[in-house]
Write an enzyme that holds these catalytic residues in place. Structure first.
Site, PDB file in Angstrom:
ATOM      1  N   ASP A  13       1.265  -1.080   0.138  1.00 47.09           N
ATOM      2  CA  ASP A  13       0.681   0.230   0.177  1.00 47.09           C
ATOM      3  C   ASP A  13       0.457   1.125  -0.069  1.00 47.09           C
ATOM      4  O   ASP A  13       0.049   2.828   0.680  1.00 47.09           O
ATOM      5  CB  ASP A  13      -0.557   0.304   1.401  1.00 47.09           C
ATOM      6  CG  ASP A  13      -2.076  -1.271   1.020  1.00 47.09           C
ATOM      7  OD1 ASP A  13      -2.351  -1.722   0.268  1.00 47.09           O
ATOM      8  OD2 ASP A  13      -2.125  -1.796   2.449  1.00 47.09           O
ATOM      9  N   LYS A  16       2.304   2.446  -5.313  1.00 47.58           N
ATOM     10  CA  LYS A  16       2.099   1.335  -6.186  1.00 47.58           C
ATOM     11  C   LYS A  16       1.706   1.636  -7.729  1.00 47.58           C
ATOM     12  O   LYS A  16       2.283   2.167  -8.560  1.00 47.58           O
ATOM     13  CB  LYS A  16       2.705  -0.467  -6.264  1.00 47.58           C
ATOM     14  CG  LYS A  16       3.501  -0.201  -5.131  1.00 47.58           C
ATOM     15  CD  LYS A  16       3.499  -1.901  -4.576  1.00 47.58           C
ATOM     16  CE  LYS A  16       2.257  -2.639  -4.735  1.00 47.58           C
ATOM     17  NZ  LYS A  16       2.168  -1.914  -3.102  1.00 47.58           N
ATOM     18  N   GLY A  40      -4.103  -4.503  -3.708  1.00 46.91           N
ATOM     19  CA  GLY A  40      -5.866  -3.676  -4.037  1.00 46.91           C
ATOM     20  C   GLY A  40      -5.263  -2.219  -4.586  1.00 46.91           C
ATOM     21  O   GLY A  40      -3.920  -1.346  -3.711  1.00 46.91           O
ATOM     22  N   HIS A  41      -4.984  -2.498  -5.639  1.00 38.84           N
ATOM     23  CA  HIS A  41      -4.112  -1.031  -6.074  1.00 38.84           C
ATOM     24  C   HIS A  41      -4.652   0.228  -6.630  1.00 38.84           C
ATOM     25  O   HIS A  41      -5.539  -0.310  -7.491  1.00 38.84           O
ATOM     26  CB  HIS A  41      -2.758  -1.934  -7.238  1.00 38.84           C
ATOM     27  CG  HIS A  41      -2.214  -2.536  -7.066  1.00 38.84           C
ATOM     28  ND1 HIS A  41      -1.651  -2.978  -7.960  1.00 38.84           N
ATOM     29  CD2 HIS A  41      -1.920  -2.892  -6.016  1.00 38.84           C
ATOM     30  CE1 HIS A  41      -0.649  -3.796  -7.507  1.00 38.84           C
ATOM     31  NE2 HIS A  41      -0.874  -3.720  -5.735  1.00 38.84           N
ATOM     32  N   GLN A 224       2.041  -6.024  -3.175  1.00 39.49           N
ATOM     33  CA  GLN A 224       2.584  -6.690  -1.676  1.00 39.49           C
ATOM     34  C   GLN A 224       3.415  -5.286  -1.718  1.00 39.49           C
ATOM     35  O   GLN A 224       3.828  -4.163  -2.172  1.00 39.49           O
ATOM     36  CB  GLN A 224       2.543  -7.843  -1.394  1.00 39.49           C
ATOM     37  CG  GLN A 224       1.058  -8.745  -0.980  1.00 39.49           C
ATOM     38  CD  GLN A 224       0.555  -9.183  -2.130  1.00 39.49           C
ATOM     39  OE1 GLN A 224       1.722  -9.971  -2.691  1.00 39.49           O
ATOM     40  NE2 GLN A 224      -0.804  -8.504  -2.784  1.00 39.49           N
TER      41      GLN A 224
HETATM   42  P1  GDP Z   1      -0.939   0.611  -3.712  1.00 38.58           P
HETATM   43  O1  GDP Z   1      -1.268  -1.262  -3.187  1.00 38.58           O
HETATM   44  O2  GDP Z   1       1.262   0.295  -3.194  1.00 38.58           O
HETATM   45  O3  GDP Z   1      -1.406   0.092  -4.811  1.00 38.58           O
HETATM   46  O4  GDP Z   1      -1.067   1.319  -2.795  1.00 38.58           O
HETATM   47  P2  GDP Z   1      -2.895   1.235  -2.218  1.00 38.58           P
HETATM   48  O5  GDP Z   1      -4.017   1.813  -3.545  1.00 38.58           O
HETATM   49  O6  GDP Z   1      -3.453   0.462  -1.916  1.00 38.58           O
HETATM   50  O7  GDP Z   1      -2.528   2.477  -1.480  1.00 38.58           O
HETATM   51  C1  GDP Z   1      -2.448   3.871  -2.005  1.00 38.58           C
HETATM   52  C2  GDP Z   1      -3.219   4.734  -1.531  1.00 38.58           C
HETATM   53  O8  GDP Z   1      -2.191   6.272  -1.627  1.00 38.58           O
HETATM   54  C3  GDP Z   1      -4.539   4.684  -2.384  1.00 38.58           C
HETATM   55  O9  GDP Z   1      -5.367   4.808  -1.540  1.00 38.58           O
HETATM   56  C4  GDP Z   1      -3.450   6.124  -3.058  1.00 38.58           C
HETATM   57  O10 GDP Z   1      -5.611   6.654  -4.077  1.00 38.58           O
HETATM   58  C5  GDP Z   1      -3.719   6.974  -2.439  1.00 38.58           C
HETATM   59  N1  GDP Z   1      -2.282   7.694  -3.006  1.00 38.58           N
HETATM   60  C6  GDP Z   1      -1.243   7.470  -3.975  1.00 38.58           C
HETATM   61  N2  GDP Z   1      -0.070   8.558  -3.487  1.00 38.58           N
HETATM   62  C7  GDP Z   1      -0.833   9.487  -2.972  1.00 38.58           C
HETATM   63  C8  GDP Z   1       0.385  11.121  -3.041  1.00 38.58           C
HETATM   64  O11 GDP Z   1       1.091  11.409  -2.883  1.00 38.58           O
HETATM   65  N3  GDP Z   1      -0.567  11.603  -1.923  1.00 38.58           N
HETATM   66  C9  GDP Z   1      -1.822  11.112  -1.414  1.00 38.58           C
HETATM   67  N4  GDP Z   1      -2.746  11.679  -0.278  1.00 38.58           N
HETATM   68  N5  GDP Z   1      -2.810  10.086  -1.797  1.00 38.58           N
HETATM   69  C10 GDP Z   1      -1.557   9.113  -2.540  1.00 38.58           C
HETATM   70  P1  IMO Z   2      -0.589  -4.004  -2.170  1.00 40.55           P
HETATM   71  O1  IMO Z   2      -0.900  -4.732  -3.351  1.00 40.55           O
HETATM   72  C1  IMO Z   2      -1.319  -4.905   2.374  1.00 40.55           C
HETATM   73  C2  IMO Z   2      -1.194  -8.497   3.807  1.00 40.55           C
HETATM   74  C3  IMO Z   2      -2.233  -8.662   5.088  1.00 40.55           C
HETATM   75  C4  IMO Z   2      -2.437 -10.079   5.209  1.00 40.55           C
HETATM   76  C5  IMO Z   2      -0.574 -10.800   4.851  1.00 40.55           C
HETATM   77  C6  IMO Z   2      -0.787 -12.076   4.259  1.00 40.55           C
HETATM   78  O2  IMO Z   2      -2.168  -3.896  -2.365  1.00 40.55           O
HETATM   79  O3  IMO Z   2      -0.022  -3.447  -1.638  1.00 40.55           O
HETATM   80  P2  IMO Z   2      -2.182 -13.062   2.182  1.00 40.55           P
HETATM   81  O4  IMO Z   2      -3.531 -12.664   2.286  1.00 40.55           O
HETATM   82  O5  IMO Z   2      -1.679 -12.337   0.893  1.00 40.55           O
HETATM   83  O6  IMO Z   2      -1.998 -14.365   2.362  1.00 40.55           O
HETATM   84  O7  IMO Z   2      -2.179 -11.498   3.559  1.00 40.55           O
HETATM   85  O8  IMO Z   2      -0.242 -10.056   3.877  1.00 40.55           O
HETATM   86  N1  IMO Z   2      -1.461  -8.193   2.322  1.00 40.55           N
HETATM   87  C7  IMO Z   2      -1.042  -6.929   2.403  1.00 40.55           C
HETATM   88  N2  IMO Z   2      -1.179  -5.329   3.232  1.00 40.55           N
HETATM   89  N3  IMO Z   2      -0.606  -4.477   0.492  1.00 40.55           N
HETATM   90  C8  IMO Z   2      -0.819  -5.704  -0.152  1.00 40.55           C
HETATM   91  O9  IMO Z   2      -1.237  -5.911  -1.216  1.00 40.55           O
HETATM   92  C9  IMO Z   2      -1.531  -6.527   0.607  1.00 40.55           C
HETATM   93  N4  IMO Z   2      -0.992  -8.089  -0.101  1.00 40.55           N
HETATM   94  C10 IMO Z   2      -1.602  -8.710   1.349  1.00 40.55           C
HETATM   95  O10 IMO Z   2      -2.970  -7.539   4.894  1.00 40.55           O
HETATM   96  O11 IMO Z   2      -0.765  -9.604   6.693  1.00 40.55           O
HETATM   97 MG    MG Z   3      -3.014  -1.923  -1.547  1.00 43.73          MG
END
Ligand code: GDP
Ligand code: IMO
Ligand code: MG
Length: 434
Positions: A13, A16, A40-41, A224
């Site tokens: 999170d 990415k 979840g991207h 991840q």
């Molecule tokens: P990922 O799993 O690495 O793709 O990240 P997620 O999408 O799960 O979580 C990142 C969150 O931060 C999302 O809600 C994005 O829309 C948000 N986000 C990404 N870059 C920025 C930033 O530079 N500033 C802010 N405020 N939000 C951001």
């Molecule tokens: P993105 O790609 C954050 C965490 C779960 C748990 C551990 C194992 O959005 O960054 P699993 O279901 O993979 O066997 O769970 O990994 N986890 C993540 N945490 N971002 C993710 O993906 C994750 N995918 C799995 O919360 O701790």
């Molecule tokens: Mg994510």
């Protein structure tokens, strides 16, 4: 060497999705190499927010090939749901999506075992996403997994399914006391999925290697993060794949010397979902502030993310095992309102000072983080596009973090949207030059 790999540097999170969407503009091919719909991207385009789980985050750009590589575990129901969701929102990708025939399937018994096993662990649970990821990879390593290509051969599929459902039901009934799986229902259901997905299933390794030979730009998308890596993360509180850069080679079938750039995605603070050690976690009002301002709620499960200060030991460890050629520092704007910002530079445990990340979970769980404190800049950085326009104190923070982590920034993100970004170094330049 036309491949650029994007890797999460912390516990996932990091942002990415946003950075991959941004880099896709300059790429020809975007390929996911591991994980499944546990990811979840988030990509924000204008007022629209898209959350991608299995489909590469490059899908929102027209004319790019998006690949689900052999290293990914695919729940076909989740994939079809995601495809339908995109189609409903006007995203056309028919000719642009390819799925590896060697990618393993997540089956209903994987999900059932994941959930039952977590329940049995009680307060020792990993906090998985409950998507069946671990059991699907376990079957792969145990050489009894079922792959996408097996769906195209109903007889082979039934043979494998019969053996696997037999074993899974034994476990579910006798060990987990959980409901049984109905083999015939699963067979019919999965053959229906096969009808829908067959046109996308192909030899993606051949496709990517041909693209590399033609000097096309390939973006390898990690899910991840480094500290959720089954080898390099905080085991056993990890996922069951290799998000680290080497995973791109095995998960796509590309040679290490095709990789020209490795961009680590580093959040300006730290978050984690699920259980496991987190030395800089803030279980107080500051942690709550980061969660609310950073909207730190899971993009897949909606769970509140644990939040804490930047930990340079974990990022330095990530730089080491991945070989980051640069980093993208994200969510700097979330720190905008703070008077002071802490950066962790060491851990103290039983009188010993650790300057590098130890692998011993006991140390990580019980250490006292050692901080340096930087003054906050207390003005908005949202949407800033030029480095020089960042407040001096924000630049000091960025430079301090990078120096301590031994990394160089190529991108700084100042908001969730595509254009809320400072680009210091254009991507794929090194990849093309080498
Ligand atoms: P990922 O799993 O690495 O793709 O990240 P997620 O999408 O799960 O979580 C990142 C969150 O931060 C999302 O809600 C994005 O829309 C948000 N986000 C990404 N870059 C920025 C930033 O530079 N500033 C802010 N405020 N939000 C951001
Ligand atoms: P993105 O790609 C954050 C965490 C779960 C748990 C551990 C194992 O959005 O960054 P699993 O279901 O993979 O066997 O769970 O990994 N986890 C993540 N945490 N971002 C993710 O993906 C994750 N995918 C799995 O919360 O701790
Ligand atoms: Mg994510």
């Amino acid at each position: 060497m036309p491949v650029l790999v994007v890797v999460g540097a912390q516990w996932g999170d990091e942002g990415k999705g946003k950075i991959i969407d941004l880099l896709t503009e300059r790429a020809d091919v975007v390929a996911r190499y591991q994980g499944g719909h546990n990811a979840g991207h988030t990509v924000v385009v204008g007022m629209d927010e898209f959350i991608l789980h299995l489909i590469p985050s490059g899908i929102l750009h027209k004319g790019k090939k998006c690949i689900i590589g052999n290293g990914v575990v695919v729940d076909p129901a989740a994939l079809i749901e995601e495809m339908d969701g995109l189609i409903k929102r006007g995203i056309k990708f028919d000719a642009g999506l390819l799925i590896s025939g060697n990618a393993h399937l997540i089956m209903p018994y994987h999900k059932a075992i994941d959930v039952a096993s977590e329940r049995l662990k009680g307060n020792k649970k990993i906090g998985t996403t409950g998507r069946g990821i671990g059991p699907a990879y376990a079957d792969k390593i145990n050489r009894k997994g079922i792959r996408m290509a097996d769906l195209l051969s109903p007889e082979r599929f039934r043979e494998k399914l019969t053996i696997n459902v037999g074993e899974a039901n034994f476990l579910l009934e006798r060990f987990y006391n959980a409901p049984l799986i109905h083999q015939d229902e699963v067979y019919d259901e999965y053959l229906r999925y096969a009808q829908r997905l067959k046109k996308y299933i192909t030899d993606t390794t051949l496709y990517i290697n041909e693209a590399v030979a033609k000097k096309k730009k390939v973006l390898a998308e990690g899910a991840q993060g480094t500290h959720l890596d089954v080898d390099h993360g905080t085991y056993p509180f990890v996922t069951s794949s290799n998000p680290t850069a080497g995973g791109a080679c095995t998960g796509l079938g590309i040679a290490p010397n095709t990789i020209g750039e490795i961009v680590g995605i580093v959040k300006a603070y730290t978050t984690r979902v699920g259980s496991g050690p987190f030395p800089t976690e803030l279980e107080n009002a500051m942690g709550e502030h980061l969660r609310e301002r950073g909207r730190e709620y899971g993009a897949t499960t909606g769970r509140a993310r644990r939040c804490g200060w930047m930990d340079t030991l974990i990022v330095r460890h990530a730089a080491r095992v991945n070989g980051f050629t640069s980093i993208a520092l994200t969510k700097l704007d979330v720190l905008d309102t703070l008077d002071e910002i802490n950066i962790c530079v060491g851990y103290r445990y039983k009188g010993k000072l650790y300057r590098e990340m130890p692998s011993d979970l006991e140390v990580l769980e019980q250490c006292t983080p050692q901080y340096i404190t930087m003054p906050g800049w207390k003005q908005t950085t949202i949407g800033i596009k030029k480095y020089a326009q960042l407040p001096k104190k924000a630049r000091n923070y960025v430079e301090k973090v990078c120096r301590l982590c031994g990394v160089k920034p190529s991108i700084i993100s100042t908001g969730a949207r595509r254009d809320e970004t400072i680009i210091l170094e254009k991507p794929f330049q090194k990849a093309a030059k080498r």
